[in-house]
Design a protein around this motif. Structure first.
Motif, PDB file in Angstrom:
ATOM      1  N   VAL A   5       0.217   8.127  10.218  1.00 57.43           N
ATOM      2  CA  VAL A   5       0.509   6.717   9.950  1.00 57.43           C
ATOM      3  C   VAL A   5      -0.482   5.836  10.703  1.00 57.43           C
ATOM      4  CG1 VAL A   5       2.226   4.885  10.117  1.00 57.43           C
ATOM      5  CG2 VAL A   5       2.943   7.213   9.548  1.00 57.43           C
ATOM      6  N   ALA A   6      -0.831   6.231  11.922  1.00 55.36           N
ATOM      7  CA  ALA A   6      -1.801   5.458  12.696  1.00 55.36           C
ATOM      8  C   ALA A   6      -3.137   5.378  11.971  1.00 55.36           C
ATOM      9  CB  ALA A   6      -1.982   6.069  14.083  1.00 55.36           C
ATOM     10  N   ASP A   7      -3.535   6.480  11.329  1.00 59.30           N
ATOM     11  CA  ASP A   7      -4.771   6.473  10.544  1.00 59.30           C
ATOM     12  C   ASP A   7      -4.681   5.460   9.405  1.00 59.30           C
ATOM     13  OD1 ASP A   7      -5.810   8.471  12.124  1.00 59.30           O
ATOM     14  OD2 ASP A   7      -5.328  10.091  10.717  1.00 59.30           O
ATOM     15  N   VAL A   8      -3.550   5.457   8.724  1.00 60.44           N
ATOM     16  CA  VAL A   8      -3.355   4.519   7.614  1.00 60.44           C
ATOM     17  C   VAL A   8      -3.408   3.081   8.113  1.00 60.44           C
ATOM     18  CG1 VAL A   8      -1.782   3.743   5.803  1.00 60.44           C
ATOM     19  CG2 VAL A   8      -2.000   6.192   6.293  1.00 60.44           C
ATOM     20  N   LEU A   9      -2.682   2.816   9.204  1.00 57.05           N
ATOM     21  CA  LEU A   9      -2.637   1.456   9.735  1.00 57.05           C
ATOM     22  C   LEU A   9      -4.017   0.989  10.178  1.00 57.05           C
ATOM     23  CD1 LEU A   9       0.692   1.569  11.767  1.00 57.05           C
ATOM     24  CD2 LEU A   9       0.293   0.573   9.507  1.00 57.05           C
ATOM     25  N   ALA A  10      -4.811   1.896  10.709  1.00 54.56           N
ATOM     26  CA  ALA A  10      -6.165   1.523  11.117  1.00 54.56           C
ATOM     27  C   ALA A  10      -7.000   1.117   9.912  1.00 54.56           C
ATOM     28  CB  ALA A  10      -6.829   2.688  11.852  1.00 54.56           C
ATOM     29  N   LYS A  11      -6.820   1.816   8.794  1.00 52.35           N
ATOM     30  CA  LYS A  11      -7.575   1.482   7.591  1.00 52.35           C
ATOM     31  C   LYS A  11      -7.076   0.191   6.949  1.00 52.35           C
ATOM     32  CE  LYS A  11      -8.701   6.323   6.596  1.00 52.35           C
ATOM     33  NZ  LYS A  11     -10.160   6.217   6.683  1.00 52.35           N
ATOM     34  N   LEU A  12      -5.836  -0.196   7.258  1.00 47.73           N
ATOM     35  CA  LEU A  12      -5.265  -1.434   6.714  1.00 47.73           C
ATOM     36  C   LEU A  12      -5.344  -2.585   7.707  1.00 47.73           C
ATOM     37  CD1 LEU A  12      -1.978  -0.132   5.011  1.00 47.73           C
ATOM     38  CD2 LEU A  12      -4.021  -1.000   3.841  1.00 47.73           C
ATOM     39  N   ALA A  13      -6.040  -2.390   8.809  1.00 44.73           N
ATOM     40  CA  ALA A  13      -6.018  -3.356   9.909  1.00 44.73           C
ATOM     41  C   ALA A  13      -6.402  -4.762   9.480  1.00 44.73           C
ATOM     42  CB  ALA A  13      -6.935  -2.882  11.042  1.00 44.73           C
ATOM     43  N   ASP A  14      -7.313  -4.878   8.518  1.00 49.54           N
ATOM     44  CA  ASP A  14      -7.783  -6.196   8.089  1.00 49.54           C
ATOM     45  C   ASP A  14      -6.920  -6.798   6.987  1.00 49.54           C
ATOM     46  OD1 ASP A  14      -9.892  -6.053   9.887  1.00 49.54           O
ATOM     47  OD2 ASP A  14     -11.224  -5.077   8.424  1.00 49.54           O
ATOM     48  N   ALA A  54      -2.154  -0.303 -10.743  1.00 49.67           N
ATOM     49  CA  ALA A  54      -1.971  -0.920  -9.430  1.00 49.67           C
ATOM     50  C   ALA A  54      -3.226  -0.756  -8.583  1.00 49.67           C
ATOM     51  CB  ALA A  54      -0.764  -0.314  -8.724  1.00 49.67           C
ATOM     52  N   VAL A  55      -3.810   0.438  -8.612  1.00 49.68           N
ATOM     53  CA  VAL A  55      -5.043   0.679  -7.852  1.00 49.68           C
ATOM     54  C   VAL A  55      -6.165  -0.206  -8.376  1.00 49.68           C
ATOM     55  CG1 VAL A  55      -6.813   2.401  -7.341  1.00 49.68           C
ATOM     56  CG2 VAL A  55      -4.400   3.020  -7.181  1.00 49.68           C
ATOM     57  N   GLU A  56      -6.254  -0.330  -9.688  1.00 56.21           N
ATOM     58  CA  GLU A  56      -7.274  -1.195 -10.271  1.00 56.21           C
ATOM     59  C   GLU A  56      -7.082  -2.650  -9.853  1.00 56.21           C
ATOM     60  OE1 GLU A  56      -6.879  -0.418 -14.406  1.00 56.21           O
ATOM     61  OE2 GLU A  56      -7.981   1.496 -14.328  1.00 56.21           O
ATOM     62  N   ALA A  57      -5.817  -3.022  -9.546  1.00 58.92           N
ATOM     63  CA  ALA A  57      -5.518  -4.383  -9.100  1.00 58.92           C
ATOM     64  C   ALA A  57      -5.693  -4.554  -7.599  1.00 58.92           C
ATOM     65  CB  ALA A  57      -4.100  -4.768  -9.513  1.00 58.92           C
ATOM     66  N   GLY A  58      -6.082  -3.474  -6.891  1.00 55.36           N
ATOM     67  CA  GLY A  58      -6.376  -3.588  -5.473  1.00 55.36           C
ATOM     68  C   GLY A  58      -5.390  -2.957  -4.527  1.00 55.36           C
ATOM     69  N   VAL A  59      -4.403  -2.202  -5.023  1.00 51.02           N
ATOM     70  CA  VAL A  59      -3.433  -1.539  -4.153  1.00 51.02           C
ATOM     71  C   VAL A  59      -4.088  -0.326  -3.495  1.00 51.02           C
ATOM     72  CG1 VAL A  59      -1.273  -0.230  -4.082  1.00 51.02           C
ATOM     73  CG2 VAL A  59      -1.429  -2.314  -5.459  1.00 51.02           C
ATOM     74  N   PRO A  60      -4.130  -0.266  -2.153  1.00 54.40           N
ATOM     75  CA  PRO A  60      -4.719   0.898  -1.475  1.00 54.40           C
ATOM     76  C   PRO A  60      -3.772   2.103  -1.518  1.00 54.40           C
ATOM     77  CG  PRO A  60      -4.686  -1.076  -0.062  1.00 54.40           C
ATOM     78  CD  PRO A  60      -3.759  -1.326  -1.202  1.00 54.40           C
ATOM     79  N   VAL A  61      -4.339   3.273  -1.725  1.00 58.50           N
ATOM     80  CA  VAL A  61      -3.569   4.517  -1.737  1.00 58.50           C
ATOM     81  C   VAL A  61      -4.195   5.475  -0.738  1.00 58.50           C
ATOM     82  CG1 VAL A  61      -2.833   6.508  -3.110  1.00 58.50           C
ATOM     83  CG2 VAL A  61      -2.851   4.224  -4.132  1.00 58.50           C
ATOM     84  N   PHE A  62      -3.344   6.127   0.057  1.00 59.38           N
ATOM     85  CA  PHE A  62      -3.805   7.077   1.068  1.00 59.38           C
ATOM     86  C   PHE A  62      -3.073   8.402   0.876  1.00 59.38           C
ATOM     87  CE2 PHE A  62      -3.923   2.757   2.695  1.00 59.38           C
ATOM     88  CZ  PHE A  62      -5.228   2.642   3.144  1.00 59.38           C
ATOM     89  N   TYR A  63      -3.673   9.467   1.358  1.00 59.80           N
ATOM     90  CA  TYR A  63      -3.033  10.774   1.307  1.00 59.80           C
ATOM     91  C   TYR A  63      -3.483  11.575   2.519  1.00 59.80           C
ATOM     92  CZ  TYR A  63      -7.476  12.905   0.079  1.00 59.80           C
ATOM     93  OH  TYR A  63      -8.769  13.338   0.114  1.00 59.80           O
ATOM     94  N   ALA A  79       0.859  -1.176   0.000  1.00 62.99           N
ATOM     95  CA  ALA A  79       0.000   0.000   0.000  1.00 62.99           C
ATOM     96  C   ALA A  79       0.899   1.229   0.000  1.00 62.99           C
ATOM     97  CB  ALA A  79      -0.923   0.011   1.220  1.00 62.99           C
ATOM     98  N   VAL A  80       0.360   2.372  -0.420  1.00 68.04           N
ATOM     99  CA  VAL A  80       1.156   3.597  -0.509  1.00 68.04           C
ATOM    100  C   VAL A  80       0.410   4.725   0.196  1.00 68.04           C
ATOM    101  CG1 VAL A  80       2.360   5.204  -2.030  1.00 68.04           C
ATOM    102  CG2 VAL A  80       1.983   2.845  -2.775  1.00 68.04           C
ATOM    103  N   ALA A  81       1.154   5.506   0.994  1.00 72.46           N
ATOM    104  CA  ALA A  81       0.582   6.677   1.660  1.00 72.46           C
ATOM    105  C   ALA A  81       1.443   7.894   1.354  1.00 72.46           C
ATOM    106  CB  ALA A  81       0.501   6.455   3.168  1.00 72.46           C
ATOM    107  N   PHE A  82       0.810   8.974   0.923  1.00 69.14           N
ATOM    108  CA  PHE A  82       1.491  10.237   0.647  1.00 69.14           C
ATOM    109  C   PHE A  82       1.094  11.240   1.729  1.00 69.14           C
ATOM    110  CE2 PHE A  82       0.659   8.150  -3.416  1.00 69.14           C
ATOM    111  CZ  PHE A  82       1.924   8.110  -3.984  1.00 69.14           C
ATOM    112  N   LEU A  83       2.086  11.705   2.499  1.00 67.28           N
ATOM    113  CA  LEU A  83       1.804  12.648   3.581  1.00 67.28           C
ATOM    114  C   LEU A  83       2.610  13.921   3.358  1.00 67.28           C
ATOM    115  CD1 LEU A  83       1.849  10.207   6.641  1.00 67.28           C
ATOM    116  CD2 LEU A  83      -0.121  11.002   5.318  1.00 67.28           C
ATOM    117  N   MET A  84       1.923  15.070   3.370  1.00 68.11           N
ATOM    118  CA  MET A  84       2.587  16.346   3.141  1.00 68.11           C
ATOM    119  C   MET A  84       2.145  17.366   4.172  1.00 68.11           C
ATOM    120  SD  MET A  84       2.567  16.845  -1.011  1.00 68.11           S
ATOM    121  CE  MET A  84       3.223  18.499  -0.797  1.00 68.11           C
ATOM    122  N   ASP A  85       3.135  18.032   4.766  1.00 64.53           N
ATOM    123  CA  ASP A  85       2.862  19.142   5.674  1.00 64.53           C
ATOM    124  C   ASP A  85       3.267  20.456   5.019  1.00 64.53           C
ATOM    125  OD1 ASP A  85       1.819  17.459   7.541  1.00 64.53           O
ATOM    126  OD2 ASP A  85       3.554  17.481   8.886  1.00 64.53           O
TER     127      ASP A  85
END
Length: 277
Positions: A236-245, A202-211, A173-179
């Motif tokens: 990151v905690a938000d991302v991990l919670a969404k990926l928990a399963d 990749a997204v169409e194949a099921g890769v989750p993307v977060f921002y 999975a990929v997460a983009f974080l910007m401050d």
């Protein structure tokens, strides 16, 4: 000092993160036809049709570049005798990082260390055991999930990180974080230059993307323009919670300079908590 990389045609990647390069001698704009080989951005073997200048002869060359699960294996050799009469040659150097730009970095390191008298064997051993602790290509483990952080400062950096994730051979999975970047003075139009469209298949194949982050809106705009479905997650905690399963996926966290410190501090806490439990 020249640090270009020589690769066989079969090894080269398509150019990504392409800017509008100009001849360093006369300033004329170069296009794809002016490159014999182009790796990314302006880097490669070029010739200028206006002033007839060309990429200088190679002093030190990285060749036989092989991708392995740990990163890259490369061979380094001398091409000329212009750099202090030192022996730069060393074969089978394991670069324990992903991203072709790391091969460029290693060439610079080899040149500097060889000029200081570092033996090839010592160089090879030190590089193979390199473990960054500054958030750049740093590995974490939280609750059994592998996480890699890296920094991106501009579209080329973001594109290289996307390319790195796309090459990962297992679930990810990929997460983009910007401050907030005060030097941008509120102008984040450059985010539109990030090639998020590379993620579409990749997204169409099921890769989750977060921002997310303090300036998530430009990311949202650019992702939407690229037709990338992504979820908002500011930490990151938000991302991990969404990926928990889905605990099997490796998480790539790509952060700009201003977000990287707080991302790493958060991961340090999460990793320590996991170890204690």
């Amino acid at each position: 000092m020249v640090r270009y990389i020589r690769q066989d045609e079969s090894q080269r990647d398509k150019p990504i993160g392409v800017e509008s390069p100009r001849c360093p001698v006369c300033g004329a704009e170069l296009d794809e036809d002016d490159y014999r080989l182009r790796h990314y951005s302006q880097l490669g073997c070029w010739s200028c049709p206006s002033c007839k200048s060309a990429a200088p002869a190679l002093d030190v060359v990285a060749s036989n570049i092989r991708e392995v699960p740990e990163g890259f294996l490369i061979d380094i050799a001398d091409s000329t005798e212009q750099l202090g009469g030192r022996d730069f040659a060393v074969n089978d150097v394991l670069v324990p990082c992903t991203g072709l730009y790391m091969v460029y970095n290693l060439l610079a390191v080899r040149i500097a260390t060889a000029l200081l008298g570092c033996p090839a064997e010592v160089f090879r051993d030190v590089v193979a055991t390199f473990d960054p602790k500054n958030g750049r290509l740093q590995e974490y483990a939280v609750g059994g999930r592998a996480i890699m952080t890296n920094m991106a400062k501009n579209p080329v950096g973001f594109n290289q990180n996307i390319h790195m994730a796309l090459k990962y051979p297992a679930l990810y999975a990929v997460a983009f974080l910007m401050d907030d970047m005060v030097e941008c003075n509120g102008d984040y139009s450059w985010v539109d230059g990030i090639e998020f469209s590379m993620l579409r298949s990749a997204v169409e194949a099921g890769v989750p993307v977060f921002y997310g982050g303090e300036i998530a809106d430009p990311l949202d705009r650019a992702l939407s323009a690229a037709q990338i479905t992504a979820e908002r997650a500011d930490t990151v905690a938000d991302v991990l919670a969404k990926l928990a399963d889905d605990g099997a996926r490796k998480l790539f966290v790509i952060a700009n300079y201003h977000a990287l410190e707080r991302v790493c501090a958060e991961l340090d806490r999460l990793q320590a908590t996991t170890k204690q439990s």
